[in-house]
Every structure is written in structure tokens, then in C-alpha cells.
Design a protein around this motif. Structure first.
Motif, PDB file in Angstrom:
ATOM      1  N   LEU A 121      16.938  -1.518   4.476  1.00 59.87           N
ATOM      2  CA  LEU A 121      16.755  -2.707   4.141  1.00 59.87           C
ATOM      3  C   LEU A 121      15.630  -4.382   4.239  1.00 59.87           C
ATOM      4  CD1 LEU A 121      20.529  -3.318   2.898  1.00 59.87           C
ATOM      5  CD2 LEU A 121      18.401  -2.935   1.351  1.00 59.87           C
ATOM      6  N   GLU A 128      14.371  -8.045  -3.198  1.00 60.86           N
ATOM      7  CA  GLU A 128      15.460  -7.191  -3.787  1.00 60.86           C
ATOM      8  C   GLU A 128      16.638  -6.676  -2.766  1.00 60.86           C
ATOM      9  OE1 GLU A 128      11.566  -4.370  -2.299  1.00 60.86           O
ATOM     10  OE2 GLU A 128      10.566  -5.512  -4.338  1.00 60.86           O
ATOM     11  N   SER A 129      16.273  -6.767  -1.693  1.00 60.43           N
ATOM     12  CA  SER A 129      17.509  -6.693  -0.691  1.00 60.43           C
ATOM     13  C   SER A 129      18.440  -7.038  -1.228  1.00 60.43           C
ATOM     14  CB  SER A 129      17.321  -7.457   0.995  1.00 60.43           C
ATOM     15  OG  SER A 129      17.805  -7.177   1.406  1.00 60.43           O
ATOM     16  N   LEU A 132      19.576  -5.105  -3.986  1.00 60.22           N
ATOM     17  CA  LEU A 132      20.739  -3.869  -4.021  1.00 60.22           C
ATOM     18  C   LEU A 132      21.905  -4.309  -3.168  1.00 60.22           C
ATOM     19  CD1 LEU A 132      17.568  -1.615  -2.018  1.00 60.22           C
ATOM     20  CD2 LEU A 132      18.663  -2.192  -4.887  1.00 60.22           C
ATOM     21  N   TYR A 136      24.920  -2.639  -5.400  1.00 61.08           N
ATOM     22  CA  TYR A 136      24.987  -1.655  -5.082  1.00 61.08           C
ATOM     23  C   TYR A 136      26.372  -1.451  -3.771  1.00 61.08           C
ATOM     24  CZ  TYR A 136      21.334  -0.128  -7.792  1.00 61.08           C
ATOM     25  OH  TYR A 136      20.592   1.129  -9.066  1.00 61.08           O
ATOM     26  N   LEU A 160      15.964  -4.877  -9.624  1.00 59.45           N
ATOM     27  CA  LEU A 160      16.536  -4.287  -8.983  1.00 59.45           C
ATOM     28  C   LEU A 160      15.866  -2.617  -9.196  1.00 59.45           C
ATOM     29  CD1 LEU A 160      20.109  -4.901 -10.538  1.00 59.45           C
ATOM     30  CD2 LEU A 160      19.903  -3.981  -7.753  1.00 59.45           C
ATOM     31  N   ALA A 163      13.063  -2.758  -6.034  1.00 60.67           N
ATOM     32  CA  ALA A 163      13.981  -2.316  -4.861  1.00 60.67           C
ATOM     33  C   ALA A 163      14.519  -1.061  -5.035  1.00 60.67           C
ATOM     34  CB  ALA A 163      15.275  -3.315  -4.819  1.00 60.67           C
ATOM     35  N   ARG A 164      14.549  -0.470  -5.817  1.00 60.36           N
ATOM     36  CA  ARG A 164      15.122   1.178  -6.381  1.00 60.36           C
ATOM     37  C   ARG A 164      14.201   2.207  -5.627  1.00 60.36           C
ATOM     38  NH1 ARG A 164      19.136  -0.155  -9.915  1.00 60.36           N
ATOM     39  NH2 ARG A 164      17.572   0.215 -11.720  1.00 60.36           N
ATOM     40  N   VAL A 167      12.942   1.501  -2.102  1.00 62.30           N
ATOM     41  CA  VAL A 167      13.618   2.692  -0.729  1.00 62.30           C
ATOM     42  C   VAL A 167      12.913   3.493  -1.102  1.00 62.30           C
ATOM     43  CG1 VAL A 167      16.482   3.200  -1.159  1.00 62.30           C
ATOM     44  CG2 VAL A 167      15.633   0.924  -0.748  1.00 62.30           C
TER      45      VAL A 167
END
Length: 175
Positions: A121, A128-129, A132, A136, A160, A163-164, A167
Motif C-alpha cells: 500500500l 489506488e491506495s 483499496l 477492501y 480499483l 490498484a489490483r 498490487v
């Protein structure tokens, strides 16, 4: 319940605002930290957001939830601080949070995974952080995320998705 305290504050009982501070301070701090990536700045942003909410309570539209309205203030204040820091070129991404905050946010995850999640993160773009964190970790709906951030539904889903993807990439290469 929030309406009762709003009415109380608006009728002159400023001490009733402490209800909102107790109820929303942890989440406000968490949201801000996911954006500014620094504990001290997140604390300052949280305080600023509470002051703005208190001063703007008269203009609060009761058709919305106080929570969404307030978290939107936190998000806006966080991004304002982030822009200010970038202009001064003193912004530093913090690699670690205190263990107490991590344990509170990720109670159900083992310590090893918590450290990895935090590192991931902290490496992400602030948007993005934030996405999430809200979707989530705080388990808010897409609709709630759009209200809090001011993004469109489509933009929220795109952020999202990115971001996924980020990650997965970070998880594979960095950890």
C-alpha cells in the motif's frame, strides 16, 4: 444517532461534537494515511477535516450520511495536503506504520501478511491506495467510495482495477 448530535451541536452544544471525533477519528486517520503516507501529516489532516466539518455543519445536507460527507472532507483535505507537499518537494513515502495501527486495521491477517500488505500500500499511487483501503479493508461499497472520493462509478472501478493490477505486480517483484 448522528442526527441527534448534529442537532445538539447546531443548537449550541459544541461539546456534542466530541461524539463525531470519537466515532470517526480512526477511520479518518486511516483514510488520510492511505493518501499522504505519513503519520504526522495524516494526524494534521484529520484535525483539519474535523475543524472543517465542525465549521461547515450548518451546510450539511441531511439527505446524505454524515459519515460519507465527513470522509469526503478527509479525502479532499488529504489530497490538498499531498499537493502542497509535492509543491514544497518535501513529500516522503513512509515505508512503515506503527504496529498498533497495523494490528487495528488488519486484525484478521497474520503479522507477516500485514507487513507485506502495508509495504504494498505504501508503494501505490495515493488514489489506488485509498481505493483499496476503502473498498477492501473498510469494506465500503462502490457507491460509498464514489461518494467519499467524488470519483464517478466508472472511475472508481478503473482505479480499483489498476490498484489490483499494481498490487499483483508489486507482490511478485518486491516481496
Amino acid at each position: 444517532m448522528d442526527d441527534t448530535y448534529i442537532d445538539s451541536v447546531l443548537s449550541g452544544n459544541i461539546e456534542a461534537f466530541s461524539y463525531f471525533i470519537k466515532k470517526y477519528k480512526n477511520m479518518a486517520y486511516s483514510i488520510s494515511l492511505s493518501i499522504v503516507k505519513d503519520e504526522q501529516y495524516a494526524e494534521e489532516v484529520t484535525q483539519d477535516a474535523f475543524m472543517k466539518a465542525f465549521n461547515g455543519l450548518k451546510s450539511f445536507n441531511r439527505t446524505a450520511q454524515f459519515r460519507s460527507w465527513f470522509y469526503r472532507i478527509v479525502v479532499n483535505e488529504s489530497f490538498l495536503r499531498l499537493r502542497s507537499l509535492k509543491k514544497r518537494k518535501t513529500f516522503v513515502y513512509i515505508e512503515e506504520q506503527s504496529d498498533a495501527i497495523l494490528e487495528e486495521q488488519f486484525e484478521e491477517i497474520s503479522k507477516d501478511h500485514t507487513d507485506k500488505i502495508h509495504k504494498v500500500l505504501s508503494l501505490l499511487d495515493p488514489k489506488e491506495s485509498l481505493a483499496l483501503e476503502l473498498f477492501y479493508l473498510q469494506e465500503l461499497s462502490i457507491n460509498d467510495v464514489t461518494i467519499i472520493t467524488g470519483w464517478t462509478t466508472a472511475n472508481t472501478k478503473v482505479i480499483l482495477h489498476r490498484a489490483r493490477k499494481s498490487v499483483r505486480q508489486i507482490w511478485k517483484t518486491s516481496l
